[in-house]
Design an enzyme around this catalytic site. Sequence first.
Site, short mmCIF file in Angstrom:
data_model
loop_
_atom_site.label_atom_id
_atom_site.label_comp_id
_atom_site.label_asym_id
_atom_site.label_seq_id
_atom_site.Cartn_x
_atom_site.Cartn_y
_atom_site.Cartn_z
N LYS A 127 0.87 -1.18 0.00
CA LYS A 127 0.00 0.00 0.00
C LYS A 127 0.90 1.22 0.00
O LYS A 127 2.01 1.18 0.52
CB LYS A 127 -0.86 0.01 1.27
CG LYS A 127 -1.74 -1.21 1.39
CD LYS A 127 -3.15 -0.81 1.69
CE LYS A 127 -4.03 -2.03 1.81
NZ LYS A 127 -4.62 -2.16 3.14
N HIS A 130 1.35 6.96 2.64
CA HIS A 130 0.67 8.24 2.41
C HIS A 130 0.91 9.22 3.56
O HIS A 130 1.59 8.88 4.54
CB HIS A 130 -0.82 8.04 2.14
CG HIS A 130 -1.54 7.34 3.24
ND1 HIS A 130 -1.77 7.92 4.46
CD2 HIS A 130 -2.07 6.10 3.30
CE1 HIS A 130 -2.43 7.08 5.21
NE2 HIS A 130 -2.61 5.97 4.55
N HIS A 133 0.77 8.06 7.12
CA HIS A 133 1.93 7.36 7.68
C HIS A 133 3.06 8.31 8.00
O HIS A 133 3.91 8.01 8.83
CB HIS A 133 2.43 6.30 6.70
CG HIS A 133 1.60 5.07 6.73
ND1 HIS A 133 0.92 4.61 5.65
CD2 HIS A 133 1.33 4.21 7.74
CE1 HIS A 133 0.26 3.52 5.98
NE2 HIS A 133 0.48 3.26 7.25
N1 ARG Z 1 0.39 -1.24 10.02
C1 ARG Z 1 -0.51 -0.49 10.84
C2 ARG Z 1 -1.21 0.56 10.00
O1 ARG Z 1 -0.71 1.02 9.01
C3 ARG Z 1 0.19 0.19 11.99
C4 ARG Z 1 0.90 -0.72 12.94
C5 ARG Z 1 1.17 -0.08 14.25
N2 ARG Z 1 1.90 -0.91 15.15
C6 ARG Z 1 1.43 -1.95 15.81
N3 ARG Z 1 2.20 -2.66 16.56
N4 ARG Z 1 0.15 -2.28 15.71
O2 ARG Z 1 -2.30 0.97 10.36
#
Ligand code: ARG
Length: 570
Positions: A127, A130, A133
């Site tokens: 993905k 963006h 992030h």
């Molecule tokens: N990959 C997730 C997202 O983009 C965020 C992960 C955050 N860290 C975690 N340990 N859950 O929404």
Amino acid sequence: MRNFKLELAKLLSDKLSSLSQEEIYGMLEIPSNTNMGDYAFPCFKLAKELRKAPPIIAKELSDHIGEVAFIAKHESVNAYVNFFINKTLLVEAVLNEVLSQGKDYGLASQKDKGNIVIDYSSPNIAKPFHVGHLRSTVIGHSLYRIHEALGYKCIGVNHLGDWGTQFGKLIVAYKKYSSKEEIEQKGISELLRIYVLFHDEAKENPEMDQEARDYFTKMEKGDREALELWKWFKEVSLNEFQRVYNMLGVTFDSYNGEAFYNDKMDIAVKELEEKGLIEVSEGAKIVRLDDENMAPCLITKNDGSSLYATRDIAAAKYRKDSYDFKKCIYVTALQQNLHFAQWFKVIEKLGYDWSKDLVHVPFGMVSMEGGKLSTRAGNVIFLEDILKEAVDKTKSIIEEKNPQLPNKEEVAMKVGIGAVIFDDMYNNIIKDIQFSWERVLNFDGETGPYVQYTHARACSVLKKAGLDLNNIPHFKIDYNIISDDATVGIVKELAEFSEVIQSAAAGYEPSYIARYAVDLAQAFNKFYHDNPILVEDENVKNSRLAIVAATKYTIKNALYLLGIDAPLQM
Ligand code: ARG
């Protein structure tokens, strides 16, 4: 550094038996108007005990204090006693401290306070990276530097979203709509294109969803072909993410993402079962959180596959075992509040007292001057494009304002990207932001470029004075010369730095540093405006240059804590 506030609290606690020194320290206010002194002590709290009106108490207290060397003047005004610190002593104490630490002012020299794990950025494979992030990345990176400045050893983890049913979908989509060449050529945008296409078609053909689920099951069972495709999608994505991280100057100590916990989840689920926390509901395993007024935490689906929370639980245990953290901090959008609240509770129910050391730091949404950002819609804005645009726009501003500037490219990069980072953290992070080029790149506003420009201005004065910026000498300072309001103003700001770093850490708010940087820059610009620096009189010149040098160190370090570079010239 000599702490006048503390000395004042000590002095007052000798006079006021009913309040402790700590209480008094906490009560001392810094008046916004300097005519009201450097510190003000409110007497309201004492009224009940002393059975007198607060203004009378203030008057009597002030009379009772008498003459004290570090206090130039004190007086009661209504219910307050206002204290004016001896300016010469103040300036001397602060400048001594800042200049003796020099480049390291505000930054701990040792990292002996224990480990702090910070989980940040953590984008999802395939993905686009963006602007949403961006926030996790820059806030996490700043919290990393802030905690290191306080003496913690930080471990930055990029918990990549590299596992889950979406990869089954991607494999199906790849086979149907794409090719090796196309993905190699277009990278994530191609992965995104086919993912969106899959969703559109699966609406009419639900059997595609089943096919995708089957592929993901294959992945979880170790099927070679499926895993190889997954690995490749991951490589393609990481390559692109890396470009963004390079631009931002962000690094990680670990890239252990969700997939890393594949072989660690069964044990976690077993433990939950053994401790009697699991309930089976329609084939799925859940932990009930009714007593906490929360929806249950889903541990496995009815087909046995793991979930986001399962992987977070396994990851937290792994991190505790590996790093024995003092805190483990998760920086994500506030939409994930429930997710974190749920699984933090599960850890608590497992009987781990370190559940209290798990911290979720949520932030608000970014929107682009009206338009919305979403992965599904297809019209997403890639962060890389925004960063490039920031650099381009900065380049044209430099062309216009300072065409003679050497290494324009490099400066444009530092300023353009710094501007975007700064804007992201200028307000309390929980607030939503509307991204606006006009605000971000305004050199006169409360912005990154403004702060960087102030730093460059300080550097240029030092250079004009013939000093080597890498080796600034000890100045002979005549403290009697530098006691005007603007000088005292900037000195007081300089003195605040350590406390600001501490409150930024305590509140998980890089914005405190960003606001401080602006205050500091404004105070410096006032000082600069009021006090000509490169004057004939050596005494005056050197004393003022000392202020310039102290400001330069401090601004640079404040920007550093935000993850922003400070060019010497711009
Ligand atoms: N990959 C997730 C997202 O983009 C965020 C992960 C955050 N860290 C975690 N340990 N859950 O929404």
